[in-house]
Design an enzyme around this catalytic site. Sequence first.
Site, PDB file in Angstrom:
ATOM      1  N   ASP A 251       7.959  36.667  44.902  1.00 62.35           N
ATOM      2  CA  ASP A 251       7.122  36.127  45.979  1.00 62.35           C
ATOM      3  C   ASP A 251       5.633  36.341  45.713  1.00 62.35           C
ATOM      4  O   ASP A 251       4.858  36.614  46.643  1.00 62.35           O
ATOM      5  CB  ASP A 251       7.528  36.756  47.341  1.00 62.35           C
ATOM      6  CG  ASP A 251       8.985  36.498  47.679  1.00 62.35           C
ATOM      7  OD1 ASP A 251       9.494  35.418  47.346  1.00 62.35           O
ATOM      8  OD2 ASP A 251       9.621  37.385  48.281  1.00 62.35           O
TER       9      ASP A 251
ATOM     10  N   GLY B 296       6.916  37.179  39.155  1.00 59.57           N
ATOM     11  CA  GLY B 296       7.065  38.248  40.148  1.00 59.57           C
ATOM     12  C   GLY B 296       7.951  37.817  41.307  1.00 59.57           C
ATOM     13  O   GLY B 296       8.469  36.703  41.329  1.00 59.57           O
TER      14      GLY B 296
ATOM     15  N   ASN C 103       8.774  27.658  46.271  1.00 64.54           N
ATOM     16  CA  ASN C 103       9.679  28.410  47.143  1.00 64.54           C
ATOM     17  C   ASN C 103       9.070  28.487  48.533  1.00 64.54           C
ATOM     18  O   ASN C 103       7.860  28.352  48.698  1.00 64.54           O
ATOM     19  CB  ASN C 103       9.854  29.831  46.579  1.00 64.54           C
ATOM     20  CG  ASN C 103      10.820  30.657  47.400  1.00 64.54           C
ATOM     21  OD1 ASN C 103      11.890  30.181  47.803  1.00 64.54           O
ATOM     22  ND2 ASN C 103      10.464  31.904  47.686  1.00 64.54           N
TER      23      ASN C 103
ATOM     24  N   ARG D 290      18.807  33.900  44.188  1.00 67.71           N
ATOM     25  CA  ARG D 290      18.771  34.489  42.834  1.00 67.71           C
ATOM     26  C   ARG D 290      17.332  34.463  42.339  1.00 67.71           C
ATOM     27  O   ARG D 290      16.618  33.493  42.582  1.00 67.71           O
ATOM     28  CB  ARG D 290      19.612  33.675  41.855  1.00 67.71           C
ATOM     29  CG  ARG D 290      21.019  33.471  42.338  1.00 67.71           C
ATOM     30  CD  ARG D 290      22.000  34.177  41.468  1.00 67.71           C
ATOM     31  NE  ARG D 290      23.256  34.314  42.183  1.00 67.71           N
ATOM     32  CZ  ARG D 290      24.171  35.219  41.922  1.00 67.71           C
ATOM     33  NH1 ARG D 290      23.991  36.071  40.939  1.00 67.71           N
ATOM     34  NH2 ARG D 290      25.271  35.290  42.637  1.00 67.71           N
ATOM     35  N   ILE D 291      16.966  35.488  41.595  1.00 65.41           N
ATOM     36  CA  ILE D 291      15.628  35.539  41.017  1.00 65.41           C
ATOM     37  C   ILE D 291      15.632  34.715  39.734  1.00 65.41           C
ATOM     38  O   ILE D 291      16.506  34.896  38.884  1.00 65.41           O
ATOM     39  CB  ILE D 291      15.241  37.005  40.727  1.00 65.41           C
ATOM     40  CG1 ILE D 291      15.230  37.791  42.039  1.00 65.41           C
ATOM     41  CG2 ILE D 291      13.900  37.090  40.029  1.00 65.41           C
ATOM     42  CD1 ILE D 291      15.341  39.284  41.847  1.00 65.41           C
TER      43      ILE D 291
ATOM     44  N   ASP E  10       6.373  32.385  40.211  1.00 65.09           N
ATOM     45  CA  ASP E  10       6.017  32.948  38.909  1.00 65.09           C
ATOM     46  C   ASP E  10       6.988  34.086  38.591  1.00 65.09           C
ATOM     47  O   ASP E  10       8.019  34.218  39.252  1.00 65.09           O
ATOM     48  CB  ASP E  10       4.541  33.375  38.872  1.00 65.09           C
ATOM     49  CG  ASP E  10       4.251  34.543  39.811  1.00 65.09           C
ATOM     50  OD1 ASP E  10       5.218  35.127  40.367  1.00 65.09           O
ATOM     51  OD2 ASP E  10       3.072  34.882  39.979  1.00 65.09           O
TER      52      ASP E  10
ATOM     53  N   HIS F 218       8.867  31.141  51.773  1.00 65.05           N
ATOM     54  CA  HIS F 218       9.132  32.536  52.133  1.00 65.05           C
ATOM     55  C   HIS F 218       8.851  32.726  53.629  1.00 65.05           C
ATOM     56  O   HIS F 218       7.807  32.283  54.122  1.00 65.05           O
ATOM     57  CB  HIS F 218       8.241  33.472  51.307  1.00 65.05           C
ATOM     58  CG  HIS F 218       8.519  34.908  51.596  1.00 65.05           C
ATOM     59  ND1 HIS F 218       9.641  35.559  51.121  1.00 65.05           N
ATOM     60  CD2 HIS F 218       7.848  35.811  52.348  1.00 65.05           C
ATOM     61  CE1 HIS F 218       9.639  36.803  51.562  1.00 65.05           C
ATOM     62  NE2 HIS F 218       8.572  36.987  52.310  1.00 65.05           N
TER      63      HIS F 218
HETATM   64  C1  GRF Z   1      14.842  30.102  54.679  1.00 61.01           C
HETATM   65  O1  GRF Z   1      14.693  30.602  55.954  1.00 61.01           O
HETATM   66  C2  GRF Z   1      13.758  30.567  53.734  1.00 61.01           C
HETATM   67  O2  GRF Z   1      12.757  31.250  54.374  1.00 61.01           O
HETATM   68  C3  GRF Z   1      14.414  31.495  52.777  1.00 61.01           C
HETATM   69  O3  GRF Z   1      15.763  31.177  52.791  1.00 61.01           O
HETATM   70  C4  GRF Z   1      16.113  30.564  54.026  1.00 61.01           C
HETATM   71  C5  GRF Z   1      17.034  29.434  53.731  1.00 61.01           C
HETATM   72  O4  GRF Z   1      17.529  28.826  54.875  1.00 61.01           O
HETATM   73  N1  GRF Z   1      13.764  31.410  51.488  1.00 61.01           N
HETATM   74  P1  GRF Z   1      18.188  27.408  54.786  1.00 61.01           P
HETATM   75  O5  GRF Z   1      19.348  27.503  53.800  1.00 61.01           O
HETATM   76  O6  GRF Z   1      17.141  26.433  54.332  1.00 61.01           O
HETATM   77  O7  GRF Z   1      18.690  27.121  56.160  1.00 61.01           O
END
Ligand code: GRF
Length: 222
Positions: free
Chosen positions: A155, A153, A117, A101-102, A151, A119
């Site tokens: 990512d 935006g 986060n 969710r954002i 933030d 990514h």
């Molecule tokens: C991760 O691979 C991450 O890159 C993304 O969501 C995925 C979550 O995987 N943001 P997990 O639930 O930690 O296995």
Amino acid sequence: MSLMSGERTFRLGVLGSGKGSNFVAIADACSAGTVPAEVAVVLSDVENALILERARERGLSARFIPPGKFRTKLDETAEAAYIAALREARVDLVVLAGFMRILKGEFLRTFAQRVVNIHPALLPSFPGLEAWKQALDYGVKVTGVTVHFVDQGIDTGPILAQQTVPVLAGDTPATLHARIQEAERALYPAAIAALARGDVKVQGRQTVWETPSSKLQAPNTR
Ligand code: GRF
């Protein structure tokens, strides 16, 4: 900015929607003492998410909080409930670990510069969903993992740490994703450890790692 919380143990609030492999890496690093923090609460918008089960197996507080009426964000009531749960758990840092969710306005104002986060790409390349697939489709030879502050935006927040991951001949989305997730499980705990120690300062878009001797080294951060 220093996120050190004095004598008190640094407290993490983890939000996830899926299987929780990043959560497990973080929780286990906390238990092992390589991350000087504790998981204070795990919250999910998915009632039967594996991340909740994995948290409960570890004796941690884990709660499903319904996300409300929207598909990609929290509605106002849900946002307030997430904020209340994290405040009640007195978290120092909100860790997004596959939370689908954002997060916006009020949430980010409440936890300003305290939401991180992970990514699955080298931002600013391939933001958004299925970044490993985007990388494969584009044809890059190197992709990776980014830990960043959240933030307003998508990512776009200041980058804390990055790790490269090669794209190999014959890779499928699944094989590349698995290699990326392996890198995530090392990088995320390292970045959180640095924040817990107060080793990272944010200056605008730059983050500066101050203690090169940190026990857990985050590759490609200095
Ligand atoms: C991760 O691979 C991450 O890159 C993304 O969501 C995925 C979550 O995987 N943001 P997990 O639930 O930690 O296995």
